[in-house]
Design a protein around this motif. Structure first.
Motif, PDB file in Angstrom:
ATOM      1  N   ILE A  65       0.846  -1.197   0.000  1.00  0.00           N
ATOM      2  CA  ILE A  65       0.000   0.000   0.000  1.00  0.00           C
ATOM      3  C   ILE A  65       0.879   1.242   0.000  1.00  0.00           C
ATOM      4  O   ILE A  65       0.695   2.167  -0.801  1.00  0.00           O
ATOM      5  CB  ILE A  65      -0.961   0.008   1.210  1.00  0.00           C
ATOM      6  N   LEU A  66       1.868   1.256   0.884  1.00  0.00           N
ATOM      7  CA  LEU A  66       2.746   2.422   0.982  1.00  0.00           C
ATOM      8  C   LEU A  66       3.630   2.571  -0.247  1.00  0.00           C
ATOM      9  O   LEU A  66       3.874   3.690  -0.712  1.00  0.00           O
ATOM     10  CB  LEU A  66       3.579   2.334   2.260  1.00  0.00           C
ATOM     11  N   VAL A  67       4.105   1.458  -0.791  1.00  0.00           N
ATOM     12  CA  VAL A  67       4.915   1.502  -2.012  1.00  0.00           C
ATOM     13  C   VAL A  67       4.060   2.056  -3.161  1.00  0.00           C
ATOM     14  O   VAL A  67       4.510   2.905  -3.937  1.00  0.00           O
ATOM     15  CB  VAL A  67       5.476   0.102  -2.350  1.00  0.00           C
ATOM     16  N   ALA A  68       2.823   1.596  -3.274  1.00  0.00           N
ATOM     17  CA  ALA A  68       1.940   2.062  -4.342  1.00  0.00           C
ATOM     18  C   ALA A  68       1.601   3.543  -4.179  1.00  0.00           C
ATOM     19  O   ALA A  68       1.451   4.258  -5.170  1.00  0.00           O
ATOM     20  CB  ALA A  68       0.666   1.225  -4.375  1.00  0.00           C
ATOM     21  N   LEU A  69       1.486   4.014  -2.960  1.00  0.00           N
ATOM     22  CA  LEU A  69       1.160   5.421  -2.731  1.00  0.00           C
ATOM     23  C   LEU A  69       2.349   6.348  -2.957  1.00  0.00           C
ATOM     24  O   LEU A  69       2.167   7.571  -3.071  1.00  0.00           O
ATOM     25  CB  LEU A  69       0.603   5.611  -1.321  1.00  0.00           C
ATOM     26  N   ILE A 124      -7.691   0.228 -10.386  1.00  0.00           N
ATOM     27  CA  ILE A 124      -7.612  -0.805 -11.415  1.00  0.00           C
ATOM     28  C   ILE A 124      -6.158  -1.267 -11.508  1.00  0.00           C
ATOM     29  O   ILE A 124      -5.276  -0.457 -11.805  1.00  0.00           O
ATOM     30  CB  ILE A 124      -8.059  -0.244 -12.790  1.00  0.00           C
ATOM     31  N   PRO A 125      -5.885  -2.545 -11.232  1.00  0.00           N
ATOM     32  CA  PRO A 125      -4.505  -3.006 -11.411  1.00  0.00           C
ATOM     33  C   PRO A 125      -4.135  -2.948 -12.889  1.00  0.00           C
ATOM     34  O   PRO A 125      -5.016  -3.175 -13.724  1.00  0.00           O
ATOM     35  CB  PRO A 125      -4.533  -4.453 -10.930  1.00  0.00           C
ATOM     36  N   PRO A 126      -2.975  -2.589 -13.258  1.00  0.00           N
ATOM     37  CA  PRO A 126      -1.747  -2.436 -12.486  1.00  0.00           C
ATOM     38  C   PRO A 126      -1.503  -1.029 -11.968  1.00  0.00           C
ATOM     39  O   PRO A 126      -0.398  -0.729 -11.511  1.00  0.00           O
ATOM     40  CB  PRO A 126      -0.669  -2.815 -13.496  1.00  0.00           C
ATOM     41  N   LEU A 127      -2.486  -0.139 -12.046  1.00  0.00           N
ATOM     42  CA  LEU A 127      -2.293   1.209 -11.525  1.00  0.00           C
ATOM     43  C   LEU A 127      -2.098   1.158 -10.007  1.00  0.00           C
ATOM     44  O   LEU A 127      -2.503   0.203  -9.341  1.00  0.00           O
ATOM     45  CB  LEU A 127      -3.488   2.090 -11.883  1.00  0.00           C
ATOM     46  N   ASP A 128      -1.494   2.215  -9.470  1.00  0.00           N
ATOM     47  CA  ASP A 128      -1.205   2.254  -8.036  1.00  0.00           C
ATOM     48  C   ASP A 128      -2.457   2.118  -7.185  1.00  0.00           C
ATOM     49  O   ASP A 128      -2.441   1.474  -6.138  1.00  0.00           O
ATOM     50  CB  ASP A 128      -0.467   3.552  -7.686  1.00  0.00           C
ATOM     51  N   GLY A 130      -5.014   0.345  -7.829  1.00  0.00           N
ATOM     52  CA  GLY A 130      -5.346  -1.078  -7.789  1.00  0.00           C
ATOM     53  C   GLY A 130      -4.526  -1.814  -6.749  1.00  0.00           C
ATOM     54  O   GLY A 130      -5.028  -2.705  -6.055  1.00  0.00           O
ATOM     55  N   ARG A 131      -3.272  -1.425  -6.618  1.00  0.00           N
ATOM     56  CA  ARG A 131      -2.409  -2.048  -5.596  1.00  0.00           C
ATOM     57  C   ARG A 131      -2.852  -1.650  -4.192  1.00  0.00           C
ATOM     58  O   ARG A 131      -2.825  -2.456  -3.276  1.00  0.00           O
ATOM     59  CB  ARG A 131      -0.960  -1.637  -5.820  1.00  0.00           C
ATOM     60  N   VAL A 132      -3.259  -0.388  -4.045  1.00  0.00           N
ATOM     61  CA  VAL A 132      -3.756   0.063  -2.735  1.00  0.00           C
ATOM     62  C   VAL A 132      -5.029  -0.698  -2.381  1.00  0.00           C
ATOM     63  O   VAL A 132      -5.160  -1.213  -1.264  1.00  0.00           O
ATOM     64  CB  VAL A 132      -4.006   1.592  -2.737  1.00  0.00           C
ATOM     65  N   LEU A 145      -8.955  -9.524  -7.549  1.00  0.00           N
ATOM     66  CA  LEU A 145      -8.650  -8.242  -8.173  1.00  0.00           C
ATOM     67  C   LEU A 145      -7.335  -8.321  -8.945  1.00  0.00           C
ATOM     68  O   LEU A 145      -7.236  -7.811 -10.059  1.00  0.00           O
ATOM     69  CB  LEU A 145      -8.583  -7.135  -7.118  1.00  0.00           C
ATOM     70  N   ASP A 146      -6.342  -8.971  -8.370  1.00  0.00           N
ATOM     71  CA  ASP A 146      -5.038  -9.090  -9.029  1.00  0.00           C
ATOM     72  C   ASP A 146      -5.126  -9.848 -10.348  1.00  0.00           C
ATOM     73  O   ASP A 146      -4.310  -9.639 -11.243  1.00  0.00           O
ATOM     74  CB  ASP A 146      -4.022  -9.760  -8.099  1.00  0.00           C
ATOM     75  N   LYS A 147      -6.122 -10.704 -10.485  1.00  0.00           N
ATOM     76  CA  LYS A 147      -6.261 -11.488 -11.726  1.00  0.00           C
ATOM     77  C   LYS A 147      -6.661 -10.629 -12.922  1.00  0.00           C
ATOM     78  O   LYS A 147      -6.460 -11.038 -14.062  1.00  0.00           O
ATOM     79  CB  LYS A 147      -7.263 -12.632 -11.538  1.00  0.00           C
ATOM     80  N   ILE A 148      -7.226  -9.455 -12.680  1.00  0.00           N
ATOM     81  CA  ILE A 148      -7.605  -8.612 -13.820  1.00  0.00           C
ATOM     82  C   ILE A 148      -6.439  -7.741 -14.299  1.00  0.00           C
ATOM     83  O   ILE A 148      -6.579  -7.016 -15.285  1.00  0.00           O
ATOM     84  CB  ILE A 148      -8.840  -7.732 -13.530  1.00  0.00           C
ATOM     85  N   GLU A 149      -5.290  -7.834 -13.637  1.00  0.00           N
ATOM     86  CA  GLU A 149      -4.151  -6.990 -14.013  1.00  0.00           C
ATOM     87  C   GLU A 149      -3.791  -7.080 -15.492  1.00  0.00           C
ATOM     88  O   GLU A 149      -3.548  -6.040 -16.124  1.00  0.00           O
ATOM     89  CB  GLU A 149      -2.929  -7.295 -13.149  1.00  0.00           C
TER      90      GLU A 149
END
Length: 188
Positions: A65-69, A124-128, A130-132, A145-149
């Protein structure tokens, strides 16, 4: 950010660099924007993603979460710096041409960085975003959710092509224009 949680992958691959050449993705940075520019279409592109080995992270869900932010936060920080530049140059009586050029550059810096931050926060994964969202969801839902990346880019392009992102960007651009007007008294 990931290295603070135990992952040194980006550092080992030489990706912790201000050199833009290290971040160029031949397709996303050169080919796609070049073709869109030649076709007169709206520009869209991307750089190489920063590699993160989640298995190396301490507390991987919270760390991701923090890495994505980190990316959107950097965009908001750069927008704030450009706001400072604009505020300073709006109050200086110097070379009109130079001041005007810097003011236009600052306005572009504010707009682009805020738009990039907001765009990257789409869930929306792979956007940040989506990771959050994946880090906030229960593990089973996050795995779904990760499967739609692999389809994430197509989803984003589809939303954009059908004009379904206006609800997000129109208020964002009005907000940014208000900030620029307050700093400079000039429309964005």
């Amino acid at each position: 950010m990931a290295r603070y949680f135990g992952d040194r992958t980006a550092e080992m691959l030489g990706r912790l660099s201000l050199n833009p050449l290290r971040h160029i993705d031949p397709i996303g940075t050169l080919l796609v924007p070049g073709l869109l520019l030649a076709a007169g279409a709206p520009l869209f592109g991307w750089a190489k993603p920063v590699p993160v080995a989640t298995s190396a992270l301490k507390y991987p869900r919270r760390a991701m979460i923090l890495v994505a932010l980190a990316g959107p936060s950097a965009n908001f920080l750069m927008a704030a710096v450009w706001c400072g530049v604009l505020a300073v140059f709006a109050r200086i009586d110097g070379n009109v041409t130079l001041d005007g050029w810097v003011a236009l550059m600052a306005q572009a810096g504010i707009v682009m960085n805020v738009v990039l931050a907001v765009f990257n926060l789409l869930p929306i994964p792979p956007l940040d975003g989506g990771r959050v969202l994946a880090g906030l969801l229960p593990p089973r839902m996050a795995a779904r959710l990760d499967k739609i990346e692999p389809l994430g880019l197509i989803i984003v392009l589809g939303l954009s092509a059908f004009g379904l992102l206006g609800w997000l960007f129109n208020p964002t651009l009005r907000f940014v224009a208000g900030i620029i007007n307050a700093l400079f008294g000039s429309p964005a």
